[in-house]
Design a protein around this motif. Sequence first.
Motif, mmCIF file in Angstrom:
data_model
loop_
_atom_site.group_PDB
_atom_site.id
_atom_site.type_symbol
_atom_site.label_atom_id
_atom_site.label_comp_id
_atom_site.label_asym_id
_atom_site.label_seq_id
_atom_site.Cartn_x
_atom_site.Cartn_y
_atom_site.Cartn_z
ATOM 1 N N GLY A 247 2.160 10.250 -10.195
ATOM 2 C CA GLY A 247 0.817 10.355 -10.747
ATOM 3 C C GLY A 247 0.091 11.624 -10.362
ATOM 4 O O GLY A 247 -1.083 11.787 -10.683
ATOM 5 N N HIS A 248 0.788 12.523 -9.688
ATOM 6 C CA HIS A 248 0.139 13.737 -9.181
ATOM 7 C C HIS A 248 -0.173 14.735 -10.291
ATOM 8 O O HIS A 248 0.662 15.025 -11.135
ATOM 9 C CB HIS A 248 1.039 14.399 -8.141
ATOM 10 C CG HIS A 248 0.427 15.611 -7.541
ATOM 11 N ND1 HIS A 248 0.750 16.876 -7.963
ATOM 12 C CD2 HIS A 248 -0.501 15.767 -6.580
ATOM 13 C CE1 HIS A 248 0.043 17.748 -7.265
ATOM 14 N NE2 HIS A 248 -0.722 17.095 -6.424
ATOM 15 N N VAL A 249 -1.377 15.221 -10.274
ATOM 16 C CA VAL A 249 -1.810 16.322 -11.127
ATOM 17 C C VAL A 249 -2.317 17.391 -10.173
ATOM 18 O O VAL A 249 -3.133 17.106 -9.285
ATOM 19 C CB VAL A 249 -2.929 15.877 -12.106
ATOM 20 C CG1 VAL A 249 -3.476 17.064 -12.873
ATOM 21 C CG2 VAL A 249 -2.415 14.804 -13.046
ATOM 22 N N THR A 250 -1.835 18.616 -10.326
ATOM 23 C CA THR A 250 -2.207 19.689 -9.417
ATOM 24 C C THR A 250 -3.716 19.825 -9.292
ATOM 25 O O THR A 250 -4.436 19.832 -10.284
ATOM 26 C CB THR A 250 -1.603 21.028 -9.903
ATOM 27 O OG1 THR A 250 -0.187 20.866 -10.007
ATOM 28 C CG2 THR A 250 -1.909 22.151 -8.938
ATOM 29 N N GLY A 251 -4.181 19.876 -8.041
ATOM 30 C CA GLY A 251 -5.598 20.029 -7.769
ATOM 31 C C GLY A 251 -6.388 18.734 -7.743
ATOM 32 O O GLY A 251 -7.596 18.754 -7.543
ATOM 33 N N ARG A 252 -5.720 17.604 -7.941
ATOM 34 C CA ARG A 252 -6.413 16.308 -7.937
ATOM 35 C C ARG A 252 -5.722 15.348 -6.979
ATOM 36 O O ARG A 252 -4.518 15.406 -6.792
ATOM 37 C CB ARG A 252 -6.441 15.709 -9.339
ATOM 38 C CG ARG A 252 -7.207 16.590 -10.297
ATOM 39 C CD ARG A 252 -7.450 15.893 -11.582
ATOM 40 N NE ARG A 252 -8.156 16.801 -12.472
ATOM 41 C CZ ARG A 252 -8.530 16.482 -13.671
ATOM 42 N NH1 ARG A 252 -8.294 15.279 -14.138
ATOM 43 N NH2 ARG A 252 -9.150 17.351 -14.423
ATOM 44 N N ASP A 253 -6.502 14.467 -6.383
ATOM 45 C CA ASP A 253 -5.986 13.500 -5.433
ATOM 46 C C ASP A 253 -5.875 12.127 -6.072
ATOM 47 O O ASP A 253 -6.157 11.952 -7.255
ATOM 48 C CB ASP A 253 -6.928 13.401 -4.225
ATOM 49 C CG ASP A 253 -6.912 14.663 -3.380
ATOM 50 O OD1 ASP A 253 -5.857 15.299 -3.292
ATOM 51 O OD2 ASP A 253 -7.964 14.996 -2.811
ATOM 52 N N PHE A 254 -5.499 11.154 -5.255
ATOM 53 C CA PHE A 254 -5.508 9.771 -5.689
ATOM 54 C C PHE A 254 -6.403 8.992 -4.738
ATOM 55 O O PHE A 254 -6.759 9.460 -3.669
ATOM 56 C CB PHE A 254 -4.090 9.181 -5.752
ATOM 57 C CG PHE A 254 -3.416 9.033 -4.417
ATOM 58 C CD1 PHE A 254 -3.474 7.839 -3.720
ATOM 59 C CD2 PHE A 254 -2.705 10.083 -3.858
ATOM 60 C CE1 PHE A 254 -2.852 7.695 -2.499
ATOM 61 C CE2 PHE A 254 -2.074 9.950 -2.632
ATOM 62 C CZ PHE A 254 -2.151 8.754 -1.954
ATOM 63 N N ARG A 255 -6.755 7.769 -5.135
ATOM 64 C CA ARG A 255 -7.673 6.944 -4.350
ATOM 65 C C ARG A 255 -7.028 5.581 -4.095
ATOM 66 O O ARG A 255 -6.438 4.982 -4.985
ATOM 67 C CB ARG A 255 -8.972 6.771 -5.138
ATOM 68 C CG ARG A 255 -9.971 5.814 -4.508
ATOM 69 C CD ARG A 255 -11.251 5.718 -5.328
ATOM 70 N NE ARG A 255 -10.977 5.168 -6.646
ATOM 71 C CZ ARG A 255 -11.611 5.516 -7.754
ATOM 72 N NH1 ARG A 255 -12.564 6.434 -7.717
ATOM 73 N NH2 ARG A 255 -11.325 4.961 -8.900
ATOM 74 N N VAL B 229 0.843 -1.204 0.000
ATOM 75 C CA VAL B 229 0.000 0.000 0.000
ATOM 76 C C VAL B 229 0.871 1.244 0.000
ATOM 77 O O VAL B 229 0.638 2.181 -0.775
ATOM 78 C CB VAL B 229 -0.962 0.004 1.210
ATOM 79 C CG1 VAL B 229 -1.703 1.324 1.307
ATOM 80 C CG2 VAL B 229 -1.939 -1.155 1.123
ATOM 81 N N SER B 230 1.896 1.252 0.835
ATOM 82 C CA SER B 230 2.785 2.403 0.938
ATOM 83 C C SER B 230 3.489 2.707 -0.381
ATOM 84 O O SER B 230 3.555 3.862 -0.816
ATOM 85 C CB SER B 230 3.817 2.156 2.043
ATOM 86 O OG SER B 230 4.770 3.188 2.075
ATOM 87 N N GLU B 231 4.023 1.681 -1.017
ATOM 88 C CA GLU B 231 4.745 1.895 -2.279
ATOM 89 C C GLU B 231 3.824 2.367 -3.397
ATOM 90 O O GLU B 231 4.169 3.274 -4.153
ATOM 91 C CB GLU B 231 5.483 0.616 -2.699
ATOM 92 C CG GLU B 231 6.694 0.316 -1.864
ATOM 93 C CD GLU B 231 7.761 1.396 -1.914
ATOM 94 O OE1 GLU B 231 7.925 2.051 -2.965
ATOM 95 O OE2 GLU B 231 8.435 1.589 -0.897
ATOM 96 N N LEU B 232 2.631 1.769 -3.498
ATOM 97 C CA LEU B 232 1.696 2.197 -4.542
ATOM 98 C C LEU B 232 1.219 3.630 -4.303
ATOM 99 O O LEU B 232 1.117 4.422 -5.238
ATOM 100 C CB LEU B 232 0.517 1.237 -4.629
ATOM 101 C CG LEU B 232 0.821 -0.145 -5.211
ATOM 102 C CD1 LEU B 232 -0.403 -1.044 -5.127
ATOM 103 C CD2 LEU B 232 1.318 -0.039 -6.642
ATOM 104 N N ALA B 233 0.939 3.974 -3.048
ATOM 105 C CA ALA B 233 0.497 5.341 -2.732
ATOM 106 C C ALA B 233 1.623 6.342 -2.968
ATOM 107 O O ALA B 233 1.392 7.429 -3.504
ATOM 108 C CB ALA B 233 0.002 5.406 -1.291
ATOM 109 N N THR B 234 2.835 5.982 -2.597
ATOM 110 C CA THR B 234 3.980 6.874 -2.822
ATOM 111 C C THR B 234 4.182 7.121 -4.311
ATOM 112 O O THR B 234 4.426 8.255 -4.736
ATOM 113 C CB THR B 234 5.258 6.279 -2.199
ATOM 114 O OG1 THR B 234 5.056 6.155 -0.791
ATOM 115 C CG2 THR B 234 6.461 7.162 -2.463
ATOM 116 N N ASN B 235 4.075 6.072 -5.113
ATOM 117 C CA ASN B 235 4.197 6.245 -6.566
ATOM 118 C C ASN B 235 3.119 7.173 -7.111
ATOM 119 O O ASN B 235 3.378 7.985 -8.001
ATOM 120 C CB ASN B 235 4.139 4.901 -7.282
ATOM 121 C CG ASN B 235 5.452 4.159 -7.222
ATOM 122 O OD1 ASN B 235 6.477 4.707 -6.840
ATOM 123 N ND2 ASN B 235 5.428 2.890 -7.569
ATOM 124 N N ALA B 236 1.903 7.067 -6.578
ATOM 125 C CA ALA B 236 0.823 7.950 -7.035
ATOM 126 C C ALA B 236 1.130 9.403 -6.682
ATOM 127 O O ALA B 236 0.891 10.309 -7.481
ATOM 128 C CB ALA B 236 -0.513 7.522 -6.423
#
Length: 127
Positions: free
Chosen positions: A17-25, A6-13
Amino acid sequence: MLSLLVSELATNAVIHGHVTGRDFRVHLLALSAPDAATLTIRVEVTDTRGDRLSEPSATPAARAGEPAADSARTGGRGLFLIEALADRWGCVPRPDGPGKTVWAEYTATTVTTPATVARSGPSAAPS
């Protein structure tokens, strides 16, 4: 192991995968029947950046050689960890908007306990 996936996938996002103004799930799914001897957990991390799709390595030799190329690096090993720890993983385009979902599955042996535990001794007597 599951927390590392979970930590590695979230860190990669967050990093890739970051786009300004948007989150990840992050989505966790139990894929096995409750009475099965094993439990498969699927971790899905969805971000909004679809131009960078991750792919599992084609061969074990490709997996083994790349991270060692620069052992002083502090990043770039996340997907190698995912590939080493997960039973299966992959990446698919996000079906409900821009982006992608990177997923990993981990199967663990479940621990079962008897439904009724027989007790003996003074604490077993009704009061």
